[in-house]
Design a protein around this motif. Structure first.
Motif, mmCIF file in Angstrom:
data_model
loop_
_atom_site.group_PDB
_atom_site.id
_atom_site.type_symbol
_atom_site.label_atom_id
_atom_site.label_comp_id
_atom_site.label_asym_id
_atom_site.label_seq_id
_atom_site.Cartn_x
_atom_site.Cartn_y
_atom_site.Cartn_z
ATOM 1 N N ALA A 2 -13.733 18.494 -31.661
ATOM 2 C CA ALA A 2 -15.207 18.535 -30.319
ATOM 3 C C ALA A 2 -14.648 18.254 -29.253
ATOM 4 C CB ALA A 2 -15.921 17.567 -30.867
ATOM 5 N N LYS A 22 -20.121 22.000 -33.434
ATOM 6 C CA LYS A 22 -20.168 23.210 -32.539
ATOM 7 C C LYS A 22 -21.144 23.059 -31.535
ATOM 8 C CE LYS A 22 -18.634 26.465 -35.796
ATOM 9 N NZ LYS A 22 -19.008 28.048 -36.625
ATOM 10 N N ASP A 25 -19.526 20.777 -28.756
ATOM 11 C CA ASP A 25 -18.601 21.718 -27.637
ATOM 12 C C ASP A 25 -19.285 22.491 -26.785
ATOM 13 O OD1 ASP A 25 -16.448 20.724 -29.380
ATOM 14 O OD2 ASP A 25 -16.496 22.626 -30.782
ATOM 15 N N TYR A 26 -20.324 23.157 -27.348
ATOM 16 C CA TYR A 26 -21.218 24.053 -26.338
ATOM 17 C C TYR A 26 -21.595 23.239 -25.146
ATOM 18 C CZ TYR A 26 -24.695 27.160 -24.764
ATOM 19 O OH TYR A 26 -25.494 28.032 -23.647
#
Length: 105
Positions: A2, A22, A25-26
């Motif tokens: 991450a 996810k 991360d975004y």
């Protein structure tokens, strides 16, 4: 693995670590790109919705619609548009389809 938020970046609501990897991360990527002052992770609760509506109303960003309950209008700055009419092209097989026609009564 991450992505991490910048050191000491303020998360004013919610827990960044509780987000799926996810999503972490975004969000971390967008925080680095946009450099906001802080991060508010929405929980979708009724209380949060009411608080956000109150903030938007007080700031004059939204206006209640008188004929509908729990409906608001948000207008953008007229200069902040995604398209400019003089730069817009409409392509149709028939020219009459792209030009408004006056209604005949």
């Amino acid at each position: 693995m991450a992505s991490k938020l910048p050191a000491a970046f303020p998360v004013i609501k919610g827990k960044f670590e509780d987000l799926p990897v996810k999503v972490q991360d975004y969000v971390a990527d967008k925080v680095k790109l946009c450099t906001p002052a802080n991060l508010h992770i929405c929980d979708g609760s009724k209380e949060e919705n009411e608080a956000l509506i109150k903030i938007l109303l007080e700031a004059g960003i939204i206006t209640p619609l008188s004929k509908h309950d729990n409906c608001y209008v948000a207008r953008t700055d007229p200069h902040d548009v995604a398209r400019v009419e003089s730069k817009t092209f409409i392509c149709t097989e028939n020219k009459r389809e792209s030009i408004p026609q006056a209604k005949r009564e």
